[in-house]
Design a protein around this motif. Structure first.
Motif, mmCIF file in Angstrom:
data_model
loop_
_atom_site.group_PDB
_atom_site.id
_atom_site.type_symbol
_atom_site.label_atom_id
_atom_site.label_comp_id
_atom_site.label_asym_id
_atom_site.label_seq_id
_atom_site.Cartn_x
_atom_site.Cartn_y
_atom_site.Cartn_z
ATOM 1 N N LEU A 138 42.739 35.186 45.798
ATOM 2 C CA LEU A 138 42.106 36.535 45.795
ATOM 3 C C LEU A 138 41.182 36.272 46.902
ATOM 4 C CD1 LEU A 138 40.219 35.603 42.820
ATOM 5 C CD2 LEU A 138 42.120 37.671 43.291
ATOM 6 N N ASP A 139 40.579 35.718 48.434
ATOM 7 C CA ASP A 139 40.691 35.673 48.835
ATOM 8 C C ASP A 139 41.422 36.265 50.436
ATOM 9 O OD1 ASP A 139 38.463 33.143 48.986
ATOM 10 O OD2 ASP A 139 39.586 32.335 49.092
ATOM 11 N N LEU A 140 42.761 36.604 49.661
ATOM 12 C CA LEU A 140 43.764 37.491 50.893
ATOM 13 C C LEU A 140 43.941 39.178 50.379
ATOM 14 C CD1 LEU A 140 46.928 36.003 50.247
ATOM 15 C CD2 LEU A 140 45.342 35.526 52.186
ATOM 16 N N GLU A 141 42.435 39.193 49.362
ATOM 17 C CA GLU A 141 42.156 41.038 49.139
ATOM 18 C C GLU A 141 43.914 41.422 49.109
ATOM 19 O OE1 GLU A 141 40.330 42.133 52.489
ATOM 20 O OE2 GLU A 141 38.965 41.435 53.095
ATOM 21 N N VAL A 142 44.357 40.333 47.466
ATOM 22 C CA VAL A 142 45.181 40.995 47.084
ATOM 23 C C VAL A 142 45.099 41.030 45.242
ATOM 24 C CG1 VAL A 142 46.614 38.769 46.853
ATOM 25 C CG2 VAL A 142 47.758 41.445 46.447
ATOM 26 N N ASP A 143 44.963 41.811 45.012
ATOM 27 C CA ASP A 143 44.436 41.919 42.920
ATOM 28 C C ASP A 143 45.597 40.985 42.560
ATOM 29 O OD1 ASP A 143 42.801 43.958 43.471
ATOM 30 O OD2 ASP A 143 44.197 45.536 43.223
ATOM 31 N N VAL A 144 45.020 40.091 41.664
ATOM 32 C CA VAL A 144 45.905 38.953 40.905
ATOM 33 C C VAL A 144 45.046 39.690 39.561
ATOM 34 C CG1 VAL A 144 45.476 37.161 40.362
ATOM 35 C CG2 VAL A 144 45.464 37.519 42.305
ATOM 36 N N VAL A 145 46.894 39.897 38.294
ATOM 37 C CA VAL A 145 46.068 39.055 37.034
ATOM 38 C C VAL A 145 47.815 38.233 36.637
ATOM 39 C CG1 VAL A 145 47.268 40.938 34.603
ATOM 40 C CG2 VAL A 145 46.281 41.791 36.578
ATOM 41 N N ARG A 146 46.288 37.028 35.042
ATOM 42 C CA ARG A 146 47.185 36.326 34.974
ATOM 43 C C ARG A 146 48.151 36.401 33.822
ATOM 44 N NH1 ARG A 146 42.494 32.522 35.971
ATOM 45 N NH2 ARG A 146 41.543 34.519 35.060
ATOM 46 N N ILE A 147 48.917 35.631 33.070
ATOM 47 C CA ILE A 147 48.948 35.398 31.976
ATOM 48 C C ILE A 147 48.902 34.576 31.429
ATOM 49 C CG2 ILE A 147 51.317 36.082 30.606
ATOM 50 C CD1 ILE A 147 52.888 37.703 32.318
ATOM 51 N N MET A 148 47.938 34.098 30.580
ATOM 52 C CA MET A 148 47.852 32.717 30.320
ATOM 53 C C MET A 148 48.269 32.128 28.511
ATOM 54 S SD MET A 148 44.620 32.499 32.388
ATOM 55 C CE MET A 148 44.301 30.412 32.325
ATOM 56 N N SER A 149 47.987 30.941 28.237
ATOM 57 C CA SER A 149 47.969 30.587 26.865
ATOM 58 C C SER A 149 46.689 30.728 26.467
ATOM 59 C CB SER A 149 48.243 29.244 26.479
ATOM 60 O OG SER A 149 49.244 29.376 25.446
ATOM 61 N N GLY A 150 46.517 30.832 25.010
ATOM 62 C CA GLY A 150 45.050 30.884 24.208
ATOM 63 C C GLY A 150 45.100 31.977 23.804
ATOM 64 N N ASP A 151 43.374 32.313 23.291
ATOM 65 C CA ASP A 151 43.014 33.319 22.683
ATOM 66 C C ASP A 151 41.628 33.843 23.801
ATOM 67 O OD1 ASP A 151 41.687 30.933 22.080
ATOM 68 O OD2 ASP A 151 41.833 31.230 19.859
ATOM 69 N N THR A 152 41.165 32.967 24.616
ATOM 70 C CA THR A 152 40.025 32.935 25.207
ATOM 71 C C THR A 152 40.222 32.952 26.354
ATOM 72 O OG1 THR A 152 38.229 31.919 23.262
ATOM 73 C CG2 THR A 152 37.412 31.980 24.974
ATOM 74 N N VAL A 153 39.968 34.097 27.171
ATOM 75 C CA VAL A 153 40.137 34.085 28.969
ATOM 76 C C VAL A 153 38.914 32.748 29.096
ATOM 77 C CG1 VAL A 153 39.540 35.186 30.918
ATOM 78 C CG2 VAL A 153 40.357 36.695 28.763
ATOM 79 N N PRO A 154 39.509 31.895 30.231
ATOM 80 C CA PRO A 154 39.152 30.505 30.531
ATOM 81 C C PRO A 154 37.963 30.960 31.493
ATOM 82 C CG PRO A 154 40.616 30.330 31.849
ATOM 83 C CD PRO A 154 41.245 31.848 30.884
ATOM 84 N N ASP A 155 38.108 31.836 32.055
ATOM 85 C CA ASP A 155 37.116 32.831 33.135
ATOM 86 C C ASP A 155 36.952 34.066 33.878
ATOM 87 O OD1 ASP A 155 38.793 32.964 35.131
ATOM 88 O OD2 ASP A 155 39.522 30.314 35.062
#
Length: 221
Positions: A138-155
């Motif tokens: 994110l410090d590189l000023e690029v957009d990021v989308v994460r694919i993660m396991s679970g039912d609650t967004v961690p942050d």
């Protein structure tokens, strides 16, 4: 013969710059003009040269898919979904397999972002589950989308697509129980992947809810 941006401009009765603005989805174009240009684009089956557009524009038009999973089915399904979305929006897709265990992984991804004019990154586990890694990107000023396991967004670092592996594993185990099985084994993936943890929890929960004793000998890494 392949249609050019000049052909589109001439038939639509607008300037080449206007066609470019429409193709770049810039908000400054009036809606009637946008519709007129897109009508001609469709009629002539015009396909913009994305590589040339990247060079000419200050905006990047490439999305990078970052993964560290050798499973071909997993990678291909992900790739097809991302590619389908990219095509609809006029973006290119860059496939970038790499190892999360590499000592210079941050440098590798950083160089790719800087040199390949990347607009955004799709991160899969374990990269998506590494907060410090995500912060660096994110410090590189690029957009990021994460694919993660679970039912609650961690942050709230970056948007997440959550895969409910816990519920999926429960459903699969329950299906086997409903078929009359009681000795049900669990073949686990790599422990550092959150999906493995979530799936094991779902498996154990289904057994407990059906009064079946958990036999650790049937759980194999």
């Amino acid at each position: 013969m392949k249609a050019t941006i000049n052909d589109v401009a001439k038939q639509a009765g607008v300037s080449i710059k206007t066609v470019s603005r429409v193709m770049n989805n810039e908000p400054s174009v009036r809606q009637p003009t946008r519709e007129k240009v897109m009508e001609v684009v469709k009629e002539l089956n015009y396909k913009p040269n994305l590589a040339a557009r990247n060079l000419a524009s200050t905006k990047a038009y490439s999305i990078a898919f970052i993964y560290d999973n050798p499973n071909a089915y997993y990678v291909i399904d992900m790739q097809n979904g991302i590619l389908s979305a990219c095509k609809k929006q006029g973006f290119e897709l860059l496939i970038h397999p790499c190892s999360s265990k590499s000592d210079n992984i941050l440098e590798e991804i950083s160089n790719m972002v800087k040199h390949s004019r990347i607009a955004g990154l799709v991160l899969t586990p374990p990269f998506s589950e590494m907060p410090e890694f995500v912060k660096h990107l994110l410090d590189l000023e690029v957009d990021v989308v994460r694919i993660m396991s679970g039912d609650t967004v961690p942050d709230d670092l970056a948007p997440c697509i959550m895969v409910n592996d816990h519920q999926a594993s429960m459903s699969i185990t329950q299906h086997l129980i409903d078929l009359g099985h009681k000795n049900i084994g669990f073949i686990a993936g790599q422990a550092e992947h959150m999906s493995t943890v979530e799936r094991l929890k779902g498996y154990k929960q289904a057994l407990k809810e059906n009064g079946i004793t958990i036999d650790e000998r049937l759980i194999i890494e």
